[in-house]
Scaffold this active site. Structure first.
Site, PDB file in Angstrom:
ATOM      1  N   TRP A 187       0.863  -1.186   0.000  1.00  0.00           N
ATOM      2  CA  TRP A 187       0.000   0.000   0.000  1.00  0.00           C
ATOM      3  C   TRP A 187       0.902   1.239   0.000  1.00  0.00           C
ATOM      4  CZ3 TRP A 187      -0.183   3.730   4.022  1.00  0.00           C
ATOM      5  CH2 TRP A 187      -1.006   4.829   3.679  1.00  0.00           C
ATOM      6  N   GLU A 228      -2.977  -3.036  -2.504  1.00  0.00           N
ATOM      7  CA  GLU A 228      -4.086  -2.434  -1.753  1.00  0.00           C
ATOM      8  C   GLU A 228      -4.367  -1.010  -2.223  1.00  0.00           C
ATOM      9  OE1 GLU A 228      -3.278  -2.133   2.454  1.00  0.00           O
ATOM     10  OE2 GLU A 228      -5.289  -1.405   2.917  1.00  0.00           O
ATOM     11  N   LYS A 230      -7.090   2.471  -2.527  1.00  0.00           N
ATOM     12  CA  LYS A 230      -7.755   3.321  -1.549  1.00  0.00           C
ATOM     13  C   LYS A 230      -8.541   4.401  -2.272  1.00  0.00           C
ATOM     14  CE  LYS A 230      -6.421   5.549   2.759  1.00  0.00           C
ATOM     15  NZ  LYS A 230      -5.428   5.615   3.820  1.00  0.00           N
ATOM     16  N   ASP A 261      -9.473  -3.431   1.650  1.00  0.00           N
ATOM     17  CA  ASP A 261      -9.541  -2.916   3.016  1.00  0.00           C
ATOM     18  C   ASP A 261     -10.954  -2.366   3.203  1.00  0.00           C
ATOM     19  OD1 ASP A 261      -9.527  -0.935   5.167  1.00  0.00           O
ATOM     20  OD2 ASP A 261      -7.348  -1.143   5.203  1.00  0.00           O
ATOM     21  N   HIS A 264     -11.698   1.404   2.938  1.00  0.00           N
ATOM     22  CA  HIS A 264     -11.160   2.218   1.840  1.00  0.00           C
ATOM     23  C   HIS A 264     -12.154   2.564   0.748  1.00  0.00           C
ATOM     24  CE1 HIS A 264      -6.633   1.351   2.654  1.00  0.00           C
ATOM     25  NE2 HIS A 264      -7.280   1.798   3.703  1.00  0.00           N
ATOM     26  N   HIS A 288      -8.213  -6.555   4.433  1.00  0.00           N
ATOM     27  CA  HIS A 288      -7.889  -5.813   5.636  1.00  0.00           C
ATOM     28  C   HIS A 288      -9.220  -5.521   6.311  1.00  0.00           C
ATOM     29  CE1 HIS A 288      -3.544  -4.137   5.116  1.00  0.00           C
ATOM     30  NE2 HIS A 288      -3.596  -5.415   5.375  1.00  0.00           N
ATOM     31  N   ASP A 296     -12.585   6.453   6.810  1.00  0.00           N
ATOM     32  CA  ASP A 296     -11.604   5.382   6.994  1.00  0.00           C
ATOM     33  C   ASP A 296     -10.918   5.531   8.352  1.00  0.00           C
ATOM     34  OD1 ASP A 296      -9.837   3.300   6.522  1.00  0.00           O
ATOM     35  OD2 ASP A 296      -8.410   4.581   5.461  1.00  0.00           O
ATOM     36  N   ASP A 298     -10.487   3.367  10.863  1.00  0.00           N
ATOM     37  CA  ASP A 298      -9.768   2.222  11.429  1.00  0.00           C
ATOM     38  C   ASP A 298     -10.123   1.932  12.878  1.00  0.00           C
ATOM     39  OD1 ASP A 298      -8.081   1.166   9.243  1.00  0.00           O
ATOM     40  OD2 ASP A 298      -7.270   3.202   9.224  1.00  0.00           O
ATOM     41  N   ASP A 328      -6.828  -4.855  10.087  1.00  0.00           N
ATOM     42  CA  ASP A 328      -6.146  -3.558   9.966  1.00  0.00           C
ATOM     43  C   ASP A 328      -6.972  -2.480  10.658  1.00  0.00           C
ATOM     44  OD1 ASP A 328      -4.533  -1.448   9.329  1.00  0.00           O
ATOM     45  OD2 ASP A 328      -5.086  -1.367   7.212  1.00  0.00           O
TER      46      ASP A 328
HETATM   47  C1  RNT Z   1      -3.700   2.530   4.920  1.00  0.00           C
HETATM   48  C2  RNT Z   1      -3.771   1.065   4.637  1.00  0.00           C
HETATM   49  C3  RNT Z   1      -2.629   0.248   5.148  1.00  0.00           C
HETATM   50  C4  RNT Z   1      -2.177   0.624   6.537  1.00  0.00           C
HETATM   51  C5  RNT Z   1      -1.135  -0.271   7.149  1.00  0.00           C
HETATM   52  C6  RNT Z   1      -0.521   0.294   8.371  1.00  0.00           C
HETATM   53  O1  RNT Z   1      -4.844   3.189   4.649  1.00  0.00           O
HETATM   54  O2  RNT Z   1      -4.982   0.566   5.126  1.00  0.00           O
HETATM   55  O3  RNT Z   1      -2.955  -1.093   5.055  1.00  0.00           O
HETATM   56  O4  RNT Z   1      -3.258   0.700   7.415  1.00  0.00           O
HETATM   57  O5  RNT Z   1      -0.194  -0.580   6.203  1.00  0.00           O
HETATM   58 ZN    ZN Z   2      -5.236  -1.565   5.034  1.00  0.00          ZN
END
Ligand code: RNT
Ligand code: ZN
Length: 421
Positions: A187, A228, A230, A261, A264, A288, A296, A298, A328
């Site tokens: 990523w 990955e 986004k 993810d 994302h 993820h 986003d 997390d 993640d």
């Molecule tokens: C960032 C991505 C990525 C990170 C990690 C820490 O938006 O989701 O995967 O969260 O690499």
């Molecule tokens: Zn991620």
């Protein structure tokens, strides 16, 4: 303390109730035991790592909170992971990042190689777990104006290309040493805060950089790359070079895994709907699992609808064998070890709930246009005694049942975490 005899009684009743629907709970327990989650090491230390822990976190991602007990050294992080893993039923994997190299030499990201991950491999052998990898393309002065592999400057691109190549050596080393495939997830944060004039050239540069990184062939039984994409990051709102469509096409044309993810995408988009559209063309997926709250953000994963949709799709469409389920999220407002446990257990619960369904019968009803049955049964299933089956899973795997694991966390805080500050 939950009493074993109560768990067993409840399980027997639950087993009988599911059997009435033609669902075999023992089979589901065996299936769940085979699913390895890839637990992300970075929840344990707010993505600081060990290479340059004082550098601010960049790339448009962020951790909030200051719960005491953050891991500051390799020994602290592995001790915390050990504690967390002991409260998550089954055997799993841990995902690392370049940032987490363990070396006493002063080394830059592009010099980090397998030798700097020996510490982790030794630890993983002790724990009998696998390791996954992520090259770090953030939190470093060579990220210039939010650009790495797609930078207009060759020197910047070359630096990050080297980081990417090294990560493949490291991931290959994990695979070789631990005897299980290591997923190497790419990523990059590259993008613009405001509207670009040229949206094409940065993507061509990214394509070229990735192709150069992946030119060398490795045995895919040891390592395989995942890419990955986004929608946006903080400060990178208008244009992301590595968008979803870019990586979707990249993964398919280059035989790589595509990473999805859960945070994302546009908040109303159902990520689970993408699996079946990708699988007929692609090699497989990396997930993820995350919980975006309005954006986003997390947050720690919980057993919510979005997670259930993901696991139901994987189970019903038979995609588990081609999907690597990674976590993640990063939250420092709660106990960081507990965050791993909550997120991982929620993901396992969602998988189990998805397995506890008369899937063949429901597919048949659907084929017969019997949408009434489909809706009625899936709704009734939501209040079936799945919790009793989950408790049995914890019991069988020697992990605390119900909220009992919180006692372990409180003890660990007293003995270890709260002594750190
Ligand atoms: C960032 C991505 C990525 C990170 C990690 C820490 O938006 O989701 O995967 O969260 O690499
Ligand atoms: Zn991620």
């Amino acid at each position: 303390m939950v009493k074993t005899e109560n768990i067993e009684k409840a399980y027997e009743t639950a087993k009988a109730r599911y059997a009435e629907l033609g669902v075999d709970t023992d089979k589901a327990l065996a299936q769940l035991k085979n699913i390895k989650l890839s637990i992300h090491c970075w929840q344990g230390d707010d993505i600081h790592g060990f290479l340059n822990p004082n550098q601010e976190l960049t790339g448009g991602i962020g951790v909030s909170g200051d719960y005491p007990g953050i891991a500051r050294t390799p020994d602290e992080l592995t001790a915390d992971l050990h504690e967390g893993l002991s409260l998550i039923p089954g055997k799993h994997k841990v995902q690392l990042h370049t940032l987490y190299a363990v070396t006493d030499k002063k080394k830059d990201f592009n010099e980090i190689g397998p030798e700097d991950f020996k510490y982790w491999v030794d630890w993983a052998k002790e724990e009998q777990i696998g390791l996954d990898m992520n090259p770090t393309f953030f939190s470093h002065p060579k990220v210039k104006h939010n650009f790495t592999l797609a930078s207009p400057e060759k020197e910047i691109r070359d630096y990050w290309i080297q980081v990417g190549k090294k990560s493949r050596e490291i991931s290959n080393y994990f695979g070789q040493e631990l005897g299980q495939k290591s997923i190497n997830n790419f990523w990059i944060p590259d993008g613009f805060k405001d509207n670009p004039i040229d949206k094409q050239t940065p993507r061509l540069r990214l394509l070229e950089s990735l192709d150069e990184i992946f030119a060398k062939k490795y045995d895919e039984n040891n390592t395989i790359e995942a890419v990955e994409g986004k929608l946006f990051g903080t400060g990178i709102e208008s244009y992301t070079v590595g968008s979803h469509l870019f990586y979707n096409n990249y993964a398919i044309s280059r035989g790589k895994l595509w990473t999805i993810d859960a945070g994302h995408w546009h908040p109303t988009e159902d990520v689970s709907d993408k699996f079946s559209a990708f699988m007929p063309f692609g090699k497989g997926l990396m997930l993820h699992v995350s919980r975006p709250v309005r954006w986003d953000s997390d947050h720690v994963v919980i057993l919510d609808d979005a997670l259930s949709r993901i696991t139901r799709t994987l189970v019903r469409d038979n995609e588990l064998s081609k999907t690597n389920i990674g976590l993640d999220f990063f939250d420092a407002t709660i106990d960081r070890v507990a965050a791993w446990v909550i997120g991982a257990r929620a993901t396992q619960k969602a998988l189990l709930q998805a397995m506890l369904a008369p899937i063949a019968a429901l597919k048949k009803a659907e084929l017969n246009y019997d949408f009434t049955t489909r809706l009625a049964v899936t709704e009734e299933l939501k209040s079936y005694p799945f919790g009793a089956v989950w408790d049995e899973f914890c019991l069988q795997n020697g992990t605390p049942v119900g909220t009992d694991w919180l006692e372990n966390i409180h003890q660990y805080e007293k003995d270890v975490l709260f002594k750190r500050n």
